[in-house]
Design a protein around this motif. Structure first.
Motif, PDB file in Angstrom:
ATOM      1  N   THR A  12       0.853  -1.174   0.000  1.00  0.00           N
ATOM      2  CA  THR A  12       0.000   0.000   0.000  1.00  0.00           C
ATOM      3  C   THR A  12       0.886   1.220   0.000  1.00  0.00           C
ATOM      4  O   THR A  12       2.018   1.194   0.445  1.00  0.00           O
ATOM      5  CB  THR A  12      -0.900  -0.056   1.236  1.00  0.00           C
ATOM      6  N   MET A 116      -4.555   1.881  -2.801  1.00  0.00           N
ATOM      7  CA  MET A 116      -3.635   1.005  -3.503  1.00  0.00           C
ATOM      8  C   MET A 116      -2.266   1.618  -3.497  1.00  0.00           C
ATOM      9  O   MET A 116      -2.086   2.754  -3.086  1.00  0.00           O
ATOM     10  CB  MET A 116      -4.110   0.816  -4.921  1.00  0.00           C
ATOM     11  N   ASP A 117      -1.378   0.861  -3.963  1.00  0.00           N
ATOM     12  CA  ASP A 117      -0.010   1.313  -3.938  1.00  0.00           C
ATOM     13  C   ASP A 117       0.248   2.300  -5.047  1.00  0.00           C
ATOM     14  O   ASP A 117       0.189   1.950  -6.209  1.00  0.00           O
ATOM     15  CB  ASP A 117       0.902   0.100  -4.124  1.00  0.00           C
ATOM     16  N   ARG A 295       6.281  -5.316 -10.346  1.00  0.00           N
ATOM     17  CA  ARG A 295       5.742  -4.159  -9.634  1.00  0.00           C
ATOM     18  C   ARG A 295       6.672  -2.953  -9.734  1.00  0.00           C
ATOM     19  O   ARG A 295       7.859  -3.060  -9.515  1.00  0.00           O
ATOM     20  CB  ARG A 295       5.508  -4.504  -8.161  1.00  0.00           C
ATOM     21  N   THR A 331      -5.039 -10.065  -8.210  1.00  0.00           N
ATOM     22  CA  THR A 331      -4.464  -9.028  -7.351  1.00  0.00           C
ATOM     23  C   THR A 331      -3.259  -8.378  -8.030  1.00  0.00           C
ATOM     24  O   THR A 331      -3.110  -7.153  -8.004  1.00  0.00           O
ATOM     25  CB  THR A 331      -4.032  -9.642  -6.001  1.00  0.00           C
ATOM     26  N   ASP A 335      -2.975  -4.507  -9.184  1.00  0.00           N
ATOM     27  CA  ASP A 335      -1.912  -3.612  -8.720  1.00  0.00           C
ATOM     28  C   ASP A 335      -1.187  -2.953  -9.895  1.00  0.00           C
ATOM     29  O   ASP A 335      -0.837  -1.780  -9.830  1.00  0.00           O
ATOM     30  CB  ASP A 335      -0.915  -4.378  -7.848  1.00  0.00           C
ATOM     31  N   GLU A 339      -1.125   1.035 -10.578  1.00  0.00           N
ATOM     32  CA  GLU A 339       0.133   1.763 -10.743  1.00  0.00           C
ATOM     33  C   GLU A 339       0.100   2.643 -11.973  1.00  0.00           C
ATOM     34  O   GLU A 339       0.480   3.796 -11.942  1.00  0.00           O
ATOM     35  CB  GLU A 339       1.227   0.731 -11.039  1.00  0.00           C
ATOM     36  N   LYS A 396     -10.393  -8.547  -2.601  1.00  0.00           N
ATOM     37  CA  LYS A 396      -9.436  -8.335  -3.687  1.00  0.00           C
ATOM     38  C   LYS A 396     -10.120  -8.316  -5.045  1.00  0.00           C
ATOM     39  O   LYS A 396      -9.811  -7.487  -5.900  1.00  0.00           O
ATOM     40  CB  LYS A 396      -8.386  -9.435  -3.663  1.00  0.00           C
TER      41      LYS A 396
END
Ligand SMILES: *[C@@H]1O[C@H](CO)[C@@H](O)[C@H](O)[C@H]1NC(C)=O
Ligand SMILES: *[C@@H]1O[C@H](CO)[C@@H](O)[C@H](O)[C@H]1NC(C)=O
Length: 475
Positions: A12, A116-117, A295, A331, A335, A339, A396
């Protein structure tokens, strides 16, 4: 029963770290009485397919108390890390919170499910260096209030490392540095006499060390990580599995290692593991390593798309034998999409620097949305929702649906199955949320001093509002 929480909140936004830690404490295994209470609410829920999976525990959720850092946990940015020289355990906790009054408010605003991240690599070597420096100084930086007490406590329990080293030396012992330990482990791994068991044991130990950003880089510098990557195509499944696990840990939020790994061909090897017949344990760890590789690394994401990575993942999500990995796959895709969208959104703000623009430009070259839509991910994700008996995987999948909705709207509007599933979940969470509110009020009466907790929407109430929002957006 899997308590909702930990993995859902993986990676996160660093700024939201406090939110995460708190939310986790609210719903995670940290509070046994919570869990028991929740037990009533979830009695009908069957055991999740992911139960007891170590990956769900991979990120360490720091609280304001020191907690042992078990092997296999990644430390988020802003944590303090120390080595407890009495127990030999690593321990970590949150940075002490700045007493800004806006903080608790902020974290209650946006619904937690949407978080979210958005940040760059979530933990930096700088953070770890700071933590280490503080540890070496033998003092903790506390809020002014409890600073004194904490220092006294630290002094009481720990002696300065120099003092300890002198004592160790006097005893003819010496503290092995992490680097020395890793070199020893790699030597053991690489020695011609090593049995399969020795090798697996060495990899397991390595996995513990490479969570630290600097250690992972050190492992690169002497060729250790390359050796580990070479094992991804070992003939022994158990070596492939553990090599992928070490690699995934080393790659986590470690741009330098990510670059080396992609140049060393790790992406192809991981995709090969995912696309070919392999034991589930191997695929699981390969997926973990792939996630760490992709990621916050648009260049790797582009290569992944070009190499047909989305097809490999779709087969993983669809095949009977690997279906248990479907929620993880979703998931990851969520993500990556988050991003990309946030990088683009950031760059569209009026005042942005060259760096944000460059980042957005890199993400713009990654045709993720087109790939997802063309390859039928709208339906794959929607179909997944109805099959999740547990709250955490549902959360999720709901988050992924929320992000995909803008791109899958037509498909979702005509998907009567999705509508029915959402309506069913809305009813279920209405009941759970009502019970949760009653319980919160009860607890609120009992513990007046914990007003803060009282005004926070509960987990089920947040699930309910997420589902309602999705239904509204589908109308
Ligand atoms: C592993 O062993 C081989 C042959 O013994 C050697 O050439 C290589 O440098 C070793 N690799 C590492 C990383 O120690
Ligand atoms: C793994 O792949 C590399 C090339 O990518 C090859 O040189 C090596 O022999 C392979 N190892 C095994 C055990 O198949």
């Amino acid at each position: 029963m899997t308590p909702p929480g930990p993995a859902a909140l993986r990676l996160t936004l660093a700024l939201c770290l406090l939110t995460v830690a708190r939310s986790h404490a609210d719903h995670g295994p940290g509070l046994p009485e919570e869990e028991e209470e929740r037990g009533d609410d979830t009695a009908t829920v069957t055991t999740g397919e992911d139960e007891g999976d170590p990956e769900d525990l991979e990120v360490f959720y720091p609280t304001r108390q020191w907690q042992p850092l078990l092997p296999g946990r990644a430390v988020p940015a802003g944590s303090h890390v120390r080595l407890n020289l009495q127990t030999g355990e690593r321990e970590a906790k949150l940075q002490d919170e700045e007493p800004g009054p806006h903080r608790p408010k902020e974290r209650r605003q946006g619904p937690r499910l949407g978080k979210m991240d958005l940040g760059p690599g979530a933990y930096t070597s700088q953070d770890l260096k700071h933590a280490l420096a503080r540890f070496k100084e033998g003092l903790e930086l506390g809020t002014p209030k409890d600073d004194q007490a904490r220092r006294a406590e630290v002094r009481r329990r720990f002696r300065p490392i120099e003092e300890l080293k002198r004592e160790f030396e006097a005893l003819n012992l010496h503290l092995e540095t992490d680097l020395q330990i890793m070199v020893r482990l790699i030597d053991k791994f690489n020695s011609s006499g090593a049995t399969l068991g020795d090798k697996v044991a060495a990899l397991k130990d390595l996995e513990y060390y490479v969570h630290q950003v600097d250690n992972a880089r050190d492992l690169l510098t002497f060729g250790g990580l390359q050796l580990v990557m070479g094992e991804l195509n070992s003939t022994e499944p158990v070596l492939k599995e553990h090599a992928a696990f070490v690699l995934g840990a080393a790659l986590s939020s470690n741009p330098k290692v990510q670059v080396e790994a992609i140049e060393g061909g790790a992406l192809q090897k991981l995709l090969l593991l995912l696309a070919t017949e392999q034991p589930l344990a191997v695929k699981k760890k390969a997926l973990f390593a792939l996630s760490s590789l992709l990621r916050h690394f648009p260049h790797a994401q582009l290569r992944f798309l070009k190499l047909g990575g989305l097809q490999a993942l779709r087969n993983l999500a669809r095949d009977e034998a690997t279906r248990v990995l479907a929620v993880r796959v979703v998931t990851l895709l969520h993500d990556l999409l988050a991003e990309k969208l946030s990088a683009e959104e950031e760059a569209s703000a009026s005042e942005v620097g060259a760096e944000a623009r460059e980042k957005a430009a890199q993400y713009a070259r990654v045709p993720l949305v087109a790939g997802l839509v063309e390859q039928g991910w709208c339906a794959v994700v929607a179909g997944l929702l109805g099959r999740q008996p547990d709250h955490d995987p549902r959360e999720k999948v709901l988050r992924a649906l929320g992000l995909l909705l803008d791109f899958c709207r037509d498909a979702y509007r005509h998907d009567s199955g999705l509508g029915a599933t959402l309506a069913r979940l809305r009813d279920e969470y209405s009941r759970l949320a009502a019970r949760e509110r009653r319980r919160d009020r009860r607890d609120g009466d009992r513990e007046v001093e914990e007003e803060e907790e009282e005004e926070e929407a509960g987990y089920f109430q947040e699930m309910l509002s997420t589902i309602r929002l999705l239904l509204r957006r589908l109308d």
